[in-house]
Design an enzyme around this catalytic site. Structure first.
Site, PDB file in Angstrom:
ATOM      1  N   HIS A   1      -4.130  35.889  63.643  1.00 54.90           N
ATOM      2  CA  HIS A   1      -3.012  35.065  63.141  1.00 54.90           C
ATOM      3  C   HIS A   1      -3.139  33.848  63.446  1.00 54.90           C
ATOM      4  O   HIS A   1      -3.428  33.029  64.557  1.00 54.90           O
ATOM      5  CB  HIS A   1      -1.540  35.657  64.009  1.00 54.90           C
ATOM      6  CG  HIS A   1      -0.427  34.946  63.568  1.00 54.90           C
ATOM      7  ND1 HIS A   1       0.272  35.755  62.425  1.00 54.90           N
ATOM      8  CD2 HIS A   1       0.399  33.942  63.572  1.00 54.90           C
ATOM      9  CE1 HIS A   1       1.214  35.092  62.206  1.00 54.90           C
ATOM     10  NE2 HIS A   1       1.365  33.819  62.859  1.00 54.90           N
ATOM     11  N   ALA A   2      -2.837  32.888  62.241  1.00 53.34           N
ATOM     12  CA  ALA A   2      -3.326  31.340  62.238  1.00 53.34           C
ATOM     13  C   ALA A   2      -2.671  30.695  63.246  1.00 53.34           C
ATOM     14  O   ALA A   2      -1.324  30.888  63.582  1.00 53.34           O
ATOM     15  CB  ALA A   2      -3.185  30.985  60.753  1.00 53.34           C
TER      16      ALA A   2
ATOM     17  N   HIS B   1      -0.322  24.587  56.196  1.00 54.23           N
ATOM     18  CA  HIS B   1       0.694  24.705  57.149  1.00 54.23           C
ATOM     19  C   HIS B   1       0.074  24.432  58.464  1.00 54.23           C
ATOM     20  O   HIS B   1       0.514  23.478  59.501  1.00 54.23           O
ATOM     21  CB  HIS B   1       1.221  26.160  57.208  1.00 54.23           C
ATOM     22  CG  HIS B   1       2.282  26.620  58.476  1.00 54.23           C
ATOM     23  ND1 HIS B   1       3.386  26.565  58.400  1.00 54.23           N
ATOM     24  CD2 HIS B   1       1.809  26.664  59.670  1.00 54.23           C
ATOM     25  CE1 HIS B   1       3.890  26.874  59.484  1.00 54.23           C
ATOM     26  NE2 HIS B   1       3.114  26.959  60.569  1.00 54.23           N
ATOM     27  N   GLU B   2      -1.178  25.034  58.794  1.00 55.25           N
ATOM     28  CA  GLU B   2      -1.935  24.791  59.960  1.00 55.25           C
ATOM     29  C   GLU B   2      -2.219  23.341  60.252  1.00 55.25           C
ATOM     30  O   GLU B   2      -2.153  22.694  61.368  1.00 55.25           O
ATOM     31  CB  GLU B   2      -3.018  25.748  60.201  1.00 55.25           C
ATOM     32  CG  GLU B   2      -2.541  27.074  60.253  1.00 55.25           C
ATOM     33  CD  GLU B   2      -1.625  27.365  61.361  1.00 55.25           C
ATOM     34  OE1 GLU B   2      -1.658  26.877  62.377  1.00 55.25           O
ATOM     35  OE2 GLU B   2      -0.799  28.205  60.947  1.00 55.25           O
TER      36      GLU B   2
ATOM     37  N   HIS C   1       0.359  21.213  61.714  1.00 55.89           N
ATOM     38  CA  HIS C   1       0.429  21.028  63.255  1.00 55.89           C
ATOM     39  C   HIS C   1      -0.799  19.963  63.737  1.00 55.89           C
ATOM     40  O   HIS C   1      -0.318  18.938  64.586  1.00 55.89           O
ATOM     41  CB  HIS C   1       0.009  22.222  63.632  1.00 55.89           C
ATOM     42  CG  HIS C   1       1.069  23.369  63.402  1.00 55.89           C
ATOM     43  ND1 HIS C   1       2.311  23.226  63.790  1.00 55.89           N
ATOM     44  CD2 HIS C   1       0.960  24.752  62.934  1.00 55.89           C
ATOM     45  CE1 HIS C   1       3.084  24.270  63.683  1.00 55.89           C
ATOM     46  NE2 HIS C   1       2.311  25.103  63.110  1.00 55.89           N
TER      47      HIS C   1
ATOM     48  N   GLU D   1       6.957  23.159  62.600  1.00 59.30           N
ATOM     49  CA  GLU D   1       6.675  24.051  61.672  1.00 59.30           C
ATOM     50  C   GLU D   1       6.838  23.847  60.162  1.00 59.30           C
ATOM     51  O   GLU D   1       6.442  24.436  59.278  1.00 59.30           O
ATOM     52  CB  GLU D   1       7.427  25.460  61.814  1.00 59.30           C
ATOM     53  CG  GLU D   1       7.258  26.047  63.223  1.00 59.30           C
ATOM     54  CD  GLU D   1       5.527  26.459  63.461  1.00 59.30           C
ATOM     55  OE1 GLU D   1       4.954  26.748  62.484  1.00 59.30           O
ATOM     56  OE2 GLU D   1       5.062  26.666  64.526  1.00 59.30           O
TER      57      GLU D   1
ATOM     58  N   HIS E   1       4.392  37.495  66.662  1.00 57.72           N
ATOM     59  CA  HIS E   1       5.317  36.559  67.506  1.00 57.72           C
ATOM     60  C   HIS E   1       6.088  37.263  68.545  1.00 57.72           C
ATOM     61  O   HIS E   1       6.549  36.777  69.574  1.00 57.72           O
ATOM     62  CB  HIS E   1       6.263  35.700  66.642  1.00 57.72           C
ATOM     63  CG  HIS E   1       5.507  34.933  65.503  1.00 57.72           C
ATOM     64  ND1 HIS E   1       4.978  35.430  64.716  1.00 57.72           N
ATOM     65  CD2 HIS E   1       5.211  33.463  65.618  1.00 57.72           C
ATOM     66  CE1 HIS E   1       4.346  34.473  63.877  1.00 57.72           C
ATOM     67  NE2 HIS E   1       4.462  33.448  64.479  1.00 57.72           N
TER      68      HIS E   1
ATOM     69  N   TYR F   1      10.773  28.777  62.648  1.00 56.88           N
ATOM     70  CA  TYR F   1      10.452  29.186  60.929  1.00 56.88           C
ATOM     71  C   TYR F   1      11.592  28.954  60.118  1.00 56.88           C
ATOM     72  O   TYR F   1      11.638  28.772  59.007  1.00 56.88           O
ATOM     73  CB  TYR F   1       9.589  30.263  60.999  1.00 56.88           C
ATOM     74  CG  TYR F   1       8.307  30.368  61.670  1.00 56.88           C
ATOM     75  CD1 TYR F   1       7.455  29.468  61.537  1.00 56.88           C
ATOM     76  CD2 TYR F   1       8.266  31.064  62.963  1.00 56.88           C
ATOM     77  CE1 TYR F   1       6.228  29.478  62.148  1.00 56.88           C
ATOM     78  CE2 TYR F   1       7.030  31.173  63.612  1.00 56.88           C
ATOM     79  CZ  TYR F   1       6.065  30.441  63.468  1.00 56.88           C
ATOM     80  OH  TYR F   1       4.799  30.425  64.020  1.00 56.88           O
TER      81      TYR F   1
HETATM   82  O1  X8Z Z   1       3.340  32.353  62.158  1.00 53.59           O
HETATM   83  C1  X8Z Z   1       3.194  31.452  61.249  1.00 53.59           C
HETATM   84  C2  X8Z Z   1       2.140  30.668  61.233  1.00 53.59           C
HETATM   85  C3  X8Z Z   1       1.359  30.051  62.466  1.00 53.59           C
HETATM   86  S1  X8Z Z   1       2.115  28.868  63.231  1.00 53.59           S
HETATM   87  C4  X8Z Z   1       0.905  30.898  60.223  1.00 53.59           C
HETATM   88  N1  X8Z Z   1       4.093  31.549  60.384  1.00 53.59           N
HETATM   89  C5  X8Z Z   1       5.381  32.415  60.400  1.00 53.59           C
HETATM   90  C6  X8Z Z   1       4.694  34.114  60.213  1.00 53.59           C
HETATM   91  O2  X8Z Z   1       3.561  34.223  59.866  1.00 53.59           O
HETATM   92  O3  X8Z Z   1       5.397  35.110  60.299  1.00 53.59           O
HETATM   93  C7  X8Z Z   1       4.387  30.811  59.109  1.00 53.59           C
HETATM   94  C8  X8Z Z   1       5.522  31.307  58.415  1.00 53.59           C
HETATM   95  C9  X8Z Z   1       6.254  32.160  59.352  1.00 53.59           C
HETATM   96 ZN    ZN Z   2       3.078  26.945  62.468  1.00 54.45          ZN
END
Ligand code: X8Z
Ligand code: ZN
Length: 455
Positions: free
Chosen positions: A195-196, A225-226, A229, A253, A354, A364
């Site tokens: 997960h990024a 997105h990354e 950060h 975010e 998460h 988010y």
């Molecule tokens: O978790 C993330 C990022 C990492 S900070 C890729 N996002 C959420 C997800 O993937 O559920 C970005 C959008 C929503």
């Molecule tokens: Zn993020």
């Protein structure tokens, strides 16, 4: 045994009902064993929260917005109420189109949409079913994935391209160590969390990301997105340690996503990822649909994940109710239903990174609102006066200066001050998002005439 990457590909690309159910069920079988551990974690974390003066972990999490937990919840609900009518139009239209693909026996009228049909494991973004719902199929396809594959774009190249977006605004390049120390692809020799994420490992400019990108447009946007950060860290890592944070965590975010809003078809064409894009109303509506499947579809999911956790931490939802409460929220807000019958032994929230990783989520939801406010403010700083969906701040130094000044404040001022410094007002405001999608909203309303929307 398939990885989440593989199963996600099935969710994104398969159009076979049973195959989709199977991939969904397969991934969701990982989480039932987490359920007792999660319940114990809730108990322990609540003890910790109480020891430092909060009612529970939910109250602790809601405390970082300079307002009471009740006011914060009300503020989030206000924003949801503002965007819900747009979401409802999108839901109505998408359901009608899915009925054409799968039949009304599989996608019934006036009922939630089966969650496995929306192109994503959690039904959180729907961009992968763009081909099924494209408003004007005869227009040239906005197919960036094909170009990425054909051009042999690998993960480092995608990240370099993202970095160039920031340096063109005036940011310093990433440090050399970024390229040595980041993880950009899934290693072959060990299991990792893919997960990024983005890091300043030393809180002193040791910027890195940890990702497993595939050559897809989705991942190109996650790259922005990354990097958002990391470039935030870059602007504030020299501040005193207590200020080395985003103005609030929703800002963090929103930064990279704000940049990605300027990754327009024209910009993609300039970097060889789209052929000529004809101008005109039809292309515009197609492009708006693509964006809405990503940004508008996400909103209720962004809201409910923490709504569920707030109730869990507050003891309103007990372990035997975990899964039922989860699906009640999914049904109420997203209008989606479970692909197969669920029981209290299932633990579907745990199949989302998460939840398992205890990482905040309402950030988010807010970021999806803020990014349109930031986009509008930066477009204004760039002297742009046209419609928001056509604006790109790419290569614009005035917009870059405004952004860098705000990022450089870190958490040294209350977040409304940081927002104001960018010219984006002093509170969360769904106005710019609604303004951005106004053409699509009108189009959807026309399409949905005579339909019985809702579920
Ligand atoms: O978790 C993330 C990022 C990492 S900070 C890729 N996002 C959420 C997800 O993937 O559920 C970005 C959008 C929503
Ligand atoms: Zn993020």
């Amino acid at each position: 045994c398939l990885h989440l990457d593989d199963l996600s590909k099935v969710l994104a690309r398969s159009r076979k009902f049973d195959e989709l159910v199977e991939a969904w069920r397969g991934w969701h079988s990982i989480s039932p064993p987490m359920k007792p551990k999660y319940a114990r974690y809730v108990e322990l974390a609540n003890i910790g929260a109480k020891e430092i003066g909060y009612d529970d972990v939910g109250a602790l999490w809601k405390s970082s917005w300079d307002m009471s937990p009740a006011d914060f919840e009300a503020d989030v609900q206000r924003l949801w109420n503002d965007v819900k009518p747009l979401y409802d139009e999108l839901h109505c239209y998408v359901r009608a189109r899915l009925q054409k693909t799968y039949g009304k026996d599989k996608v019934p009228d006036h009922a939630p949409i089966p969650a496995q049909l929306l192109g994503n494991m959690w039904a959180q973004e729907w961009n992968n079913i763009y081909d099924l719902v494209v408003p004007y199929p005869k227009e040239p396809a906005l197919d960036v994935d094909k170009k990425l594959v054909a051009g042999h774009w690998d993960s480092p190249r995608m990240v370099h391209q993202g970095e160039r977006f920031f340096t063109a605004l005036g940011f310093d390049p990433l440090p050399d160590t970024f390229w040595d120390r980041s993880m950009l692809t899934r290693p072959r020799d060990r299991d990792v969390v893919c997960h990024a994420s983005a890091w300043d490992v030393s809180s002193a400019g040791d910027l890195r990301i940890k990702v497993c990108f595939q050559p897809t447009e989705e991942d190109l946007l996650v790259a922005h997105h990354e990097l958002g950060h990391d470039f935030y860290y870059q602007r504030y890592f020299k501040l005193p340690i207590l200020f080395q944070r985003g103005a609030n965590d929703g800002f963090h975010e929103a930064i990279g996503d704000t940049m990605a809003l300027s990754v327009t078809p024209d910009y993609l064409k300039s970097i060889g990822l789209l052929d000529a894009v004809p101008k005109g109303d039809h292309t515009r509506i197609n492009q708006q649909m693509k964006m809405a499947l990503d940004k508008v579809a996400f909103l209720p999911f962004g809201l409910i994940l923490d709504k569920w956790r707030w109730d869990v931490f507050a003891g309103k939802v007990t372990p035997d109710q975990y899964n039922a409460a989860w699906w009640a929220l999914k049904q109420q807000y997203q209008g989606v239903s479970a692909p197969v019958a669920r029981t209290a032994d299932d633990f579907d929230p745990g199949a989302k990174y998460h939840v398992a990783a205890s990482s905040l989520y309402i950030v988010y939801f807010l970021a999806h609102i803020y990014q349109f406010q930031f986009h509008k403010a930066l477009c204004q700083a760039a002297g742009y006066t046209g419609p928001l969906d056509q604006c790109s701040i790419h290569d614009n130094k005035q917009a870059g200066a405004k952004l860098m000044a705000m990022l450089g404040m870190g958490a040294s001022k209350p977040w409304p001050d940081a927002m104001e410094a960018m010219g984006a007002g002093r509170k969360g405001d769904a106005g710019p998002l609604l303004e951005y999608f106004a053409p699509l909203r009108q189009w959807l309303a026309d399409q949905n005439k005579g339909q019985q929307c809702g579920w």
